[in-house]
Write an enzyme that holds these catalytic residues in place. Structure first.
Site, mmCIF file in Angstrom:
data_model
loop_
_atom_site.group_PDB
_atom_site.id
_atom_site.type_symbol
_atom_site.label_atom_id
_atom_site.label_comp_id
_atom_site.label_asym_id
_atom_site.label_seq_id
_atom_site.Cartn_x
_atom_site.Cartn_y
_atom_site.Cartn_z
ATOM 1 N N PHE A 1 18.982 38.061 50.115
ATOM 2 C CA PHE A 1 17.987 38.653 51.028
ATOM 3 C C PHE A 1 17.193 39.778 50.364
ATOM 4 C CE2 PHE A 1 21.583 37.639 54.135
ATOM 5 C CZ PHE A 1 21.160 36.330 54.266
ATOM 6 N N GLU B 1 43.869 43.007 72.649
ATOM 7 C CA GLU B 1 44.008 42.319 71.361
ATOM 8 C C GLU B 1 45.215 42.875 70.626
ATOM 9 O OE1 GLU B 1 40.443 41.419 69.167
ATOM 10 O OE2 GLU B 1 40.721 39.966 70.775
ATOM 11 N N ASP C 1 31.789 47.529 71.114
ATOM 12 C CA ASP C 1 32.186 46.245 70.537
ATOM 13 C C ASP C 1 32.514 45.207 71.607
ATOM 14 O OD1 ASP C 1 32.813 44.549 68.326
ATOM 15 O OD2 ASP C 1 34.937 44.819 68.781
ATOM 16 N N HIS D 1 31.325 41.050 75.853
ATOM 17 C CA HIS D 1 32.259 40.144 76.558
ATOM 18 C C HIS D 1 32.574 40.626 77.984
ATOM 19 C CE1 HIS D 1 32.653 38.774 72.568
ATOM 20 N NE2 HIS D 1 33.714 39.447 72.202
HETATM 21 N N1 LIG Z 1 34.095 37.889 61.231
HETATM 22 C C1 LIG Z 1 34.274 37.785 62.528
HETATM 23 O O1 LIG Z 1 35.379 37.548 63.008
HETATM 24 C C2 LIG Z 1 33.102 37.939 63.477
HETATM 25 C C3 LIG Z 1 33.291 37.634 64.827
HETATM 26 C C4 LIG Z 1 32.197 37.728 65.697
HETATM 27 C C5 LIG Z 1 30.970 38.138 65.199
HETATM 28 N N2 LIG Z 1 30.813 38.478 63.900
HETATM 29 C C6 LIG Z 1 29.484 38.913 63.446
HETATM 30 O O2 LIG Z 1 28.976 37.941 62.530
HETATM 31 C C7 LIG Z 1 28.191 38.554 61.519
HETATM 32 C C8 LIG Z 1 28.762 38.215 60.152
HETATM 33 O O3 LIG Z 1 30.076 38.710 60.062
HETATM 34 P P1 LIG Z 1 31.041 38.377 58.851
HETATM 35 O O4 LIG Z 1 32.357 38.936 59.208
HETATM 36 O O5 LIG Z 1 30.944 36.946 58.485
HETATM 37 O O6 LIG Z 1 30.389 39.248 57.668
HETATM 38 P P2 LIG Z 1 30.707 39.121 56.144
HETATM 39 O O7 LIG Z 1 32.062 38.511 55.944
HETATM 40 O O8 LIG Z 1 30.403 40.457 55.564
HETATM 41 O O9 LIG Z 1 29.641 38.055 55.624
HETATM 42 C C9 LIG Z 1 28.311 38.352 55.489
HETATM 43 C C10 LIG Z 1 27.552 37.208 54.835
HETATM 44 O O10 LIG Z 1 26.265 37.682 54.481
HETATM 45 C C11 LIG Z 1 26.067 37.454 53.085
HETATM 46 N N3 LIG Z 1 25.248 38.481 52.477
HETATM 47 C C12 LIG Z 1 25.470 39.822 52.434
HETATM 48 N N4 LIG Z 1 24.485 40.436 51.777
HETATM 49 C C13 LIG Z 1 23.615 39.460 51.387
HETATM 50 C C14 LIG Z 1 22.402 39.454 50.660
HETATM 51 N N5 LIG Z 1 21.845 40.568 50.196
HETATM 52 N N6 LIG Z 1 21.794 38.275 50.435
HETATM 53 C C15 LIG Z 1 22.332 37.117 50.888
HETATM 54 N N7 LIG Z 1 23.490 37.051 51.578
HETATM 55 C C16 LIG Z 1 24.110 38.213 51.823
HETATM 56 C C17 LIG Z 1 27.455 37.465 52.486
HETATM 57 O O11 LIG Z 1 27.419 36.844 51.227
HETATM 58 P P3 LIG Z 1 28.522 37.197 50.095
HETATM 59 O O12 LIG Z 1 29.670 36.286 50.384
HETATM 60 O O13 LIG Z 1 27.848 36.900 48.847
HETATM 61 O O14 LIG Z 1 28.848 38.652 50.254
HETATM 62 C C18 LIG Z 1 28.189 36.676 53.554
HETATM 63 O O15 LIG Z 1 27.890 35.310 53.439
HETATM 64 C C19 LIG Z 1 28.222 40.045 61.833
HETATM 65 O O16 LIG Z 1 27.074 40.356 62.571
HETATM 66 C C20 LIG Z 1 29.489 40.210 62.674
HETATM 67 O O17 LIG Z 1 29.432 41.307 63.519
HETATM 68 C C21 LIG Z 1 31.842 38.361 63.031
#
Ligand SMILES: NC(=O)c1ccc[n+]([C@@H]2O[C@H](COP(=O)([O-])OP(=O)(O)OC[C@H]3O[C@@H](n4cnc5c(N)ncnc54)[C@H](OP(=O)(O)O)[C@@H]3O)[C@@H](O)[C@H]2O)c1
Length: 492
Positions: free
Chosen positions: A102, A237, A256, A261
């Site tokens: 990005f 939780e 959160d 929810h």
């Molecule tokens: N995890 C959960 O359980 C959960 C549950 C509900 C909602 N959410 C929401 O879902 C969203 C994502 O959460 P997540 O836990 O999956 O986050 P995450 O594990 O930090 O993953 C973020 C993603 O974005 C990518 N990314 C980060 N910087 C980037 C850049 N500069 N260019 C391209 N790609 C980039 C990362 O790639 P890399 O792998 O290369 O870092 C990864 O694929 C958030 O808004 C979170 O609040 C998460």
């Protein structure tokens, strides 16, 4: 009744012409994608829920190809590894991996070509383009700009295509940021194209709140302040904030879980019957509730309890005052709900994982027996998805002693089938273009306005943060808080 998910899906999809669709997931190497989205899509593949022409493009920063990306996802889940090889193979055929960063807009120029290579305008085949923003919210605006500037929103000459975006939570951190994000998205998309997710709305038992209320004539006449004493919504939780500690520390339990929810469930359990089951009729009724939310008059400490589990500060390596537990008392300023308190509670690192909505009816105005107790209707959202009604019965014998019995309906026992997962349901709706289980811009802004009235109140940061042991039921002050009103938490 035995009803299989496959049968149900086939019924839903039968006769529907689902246009060829490409879903592009931004943030495909993140935890959300690997733990929820890809597993949901694979289960959809297994159950025949994906239209034949469905294609998936997973976008990440890492240097991978479709095969190595797929292996990365499978490695994370033992359940997925056990899927039949046939399912995995057919899923892999739909999958492409695209590497992009990005911070480097130029890295996305190839994505437009990759997507348009699927179109065959001369044969009137123009793929609908669906984009899932599955990244940290700091990138939402950047992704919207990339979509616009890298030709990803281009129409297809020969045929109209649909373009939709699905935006993960958190949608903003307060009213101001949520409305700024809405404004930004509306620069590029119409409201009908924007899908704001709260995965709780995809849960069978949350959808059942509306069914029980409006498909059973017995409840509506009772659903008001004359007959209902109070309502409790608890989402407990047992996990700590763990991998999400950094994010959580900026957010806290109220922003959160309560903002999305819990307020969504609250609006479903209290709204008026929608005129029809249409997206806008449902959203309009939910909105009226969100706009009518109020804290009791007086000091904030009378209506909000904050807690933090022991060991949290070590996890976040800071002297944090962020609440990992919250209990609230709120009112709904409508004629139906005048004077009825709603007790809302959520927390991390508690003794169990459970989500329940409990409606406590008033005791009979006069009890001719020795001990009439109030009826209680509980919607168990998870686990053991079920509905329970507590009713007074006579104890066998020569006296007239009363015993409160539980009349229960369990989903698993009744249907003997696995329940569709929330993400499966919501992804299918996204593909089909059904917004009923997604949140409209004014709903999200109203719920943030109410949350701001708590978290941006100067008293909020001076509220005591009560410590509680991990694996406990939360701080004892939360029990005292409800006991002051001569009530107690039902969800122990
Ligand atoms: N995890 C959960 O359980 C959960 C549950 C509900 C909602 N959410 C929401 O879902 C969203 C994502 O959460 P997540 O836990 O999956 O986050 P995450 O594990 O930090 O993953 C973020 C993603 O974005 C990518 N990314 C980060 N910087 C980037 C850049 N500069 N260019 C391209 N790609 C980039 C990362 O790639 P890399 O792998 O290369 O870092 C990864 O694929 C958030 O808004 C979170 O609040 C998460």
């Amino acid at each position: 009744m035995k009803k299989s998910l496959v049968e149900d899906t086939q019924k839903r999809l039968s006769g529907k012409q689902i246009a060829p669709t490409i879903l592009t997931i931004f943030g495909a190497t993140g935890d959300l994608s690997a733990d929820y989205l890809l597993p949901a899509l694979l289960r959809m593949e297994e159950h025949g829920m994906l239209p034949k022409s469905f294609r998936l493009v997973c976008v990440g920063r890492k240097e991978l190809n479709a095969k190595s990306y797929f292996d990365f996802v499978l490695k994370k889940s033992t359940v997925l590894k056990k899927l039949p090889t046939k399912v995995k193979q057919s899923f892999l055929k739909r999958l492409t991996y695209y590497q992009g960063n990005f911070d480097d807009v130029a890295s996305f120029t190839g994505l437009a070509k990759l997507l348009s290579d699927h179109d065959q305008p001369n044969k009137h085949v123009c793929y609908n383009r669906l984009y899932y923003f599955a990244t940290s919210p700091q990138y939402f605006s950047g992704i919207a700009h990339i979509l616009k500037n890298s030709g990803l929103l281009m129409s297809c000459k020969a045929h109209e295509r649909k373009v939709r975006v699905l935006v993960e939570k958190p949608f903003g951190f307060n009213y101001k940021s949520a409305s700024a994000l809405n404004k930004l998205l509306k620069k590029f998309f119409e409201e009908e194209q924007i899908y704001r997710i709260d995965h709780y709305l995809g849960k069978e038992t949350v959808q059942n709140l509306m069914v029980v209320r409006f498909a059973n004539g017995i409840f509506e006449p009772l659903w008001n302040n004359k007959n209902i004493d109070h309502v409790e919504i608890s989402v407990l939780e047992n996990d700590t904030t763990a991998k999400r500690a950094e994010y959580y520390d900026q957010t806290g339990a109220i922003k959160d879980f309560v903002q999305n929810h819990i307020l969504q469930m609250l609006s479903l359990i209290t709204m008026n019957e929608p005129y029809n089951l249409t997206t806008e009729d449902i959203r309009n009724e939910k909105l009226k509730i969100l706009k009518a939310l109020q804290l009791p008059a007086g000091e904030l400490r009378q209506s909000v309890i904050k807690g933090q589990y022991a060991g949290y500060k070590k996890e976040v390596k800071a002297d944090s005052q962020t609440e990992t537990f919250a209990a609230l008392k709120v009112f709904i300023n409508t004629p139906r709900w005048q004077g009825v308190p709603f007790y809302l509670r959520t927390g991390k690192a508690l003794h169990k994982k459970v989500a329940e909505v409990t409606v406590h009816f008033k005791e009979p105005a006069r009890c001719i027996f020795r001990n009439c107790t109030a009826n209680v209707l509980t919607f168990r959202i998870q686990p053991d998805e079920s509905v329970h009604l507590q009713i007074n019965n006579k104890v066998p014998g020569f006296g007239v002693d009363i015993h409160q019995g539980d009349y229960g309906f369990g989903y698993k026992q009744a249907f003997m089938t696995e329940l569709p997962g929330a993400y499966e349901r919501l992804l299918l709706d996204f593909i089909e273009g059904d917004q009923r289980l997604f949140i409209r811009s004014d709903e999200i802004e109203s719920s943030w306005k109410f949350i701001d009235s708590i978290t941006e109140n100067p008293e909020f940061k001076n509220l005591p943060v009560f410590s509680y042991k991990q694996k406990s039921a939360g701080p004892k002050e939360a029990d005292e808080f409800i006991k002051k009103d001569l009530r107690e938490w039902r969800t122990k």
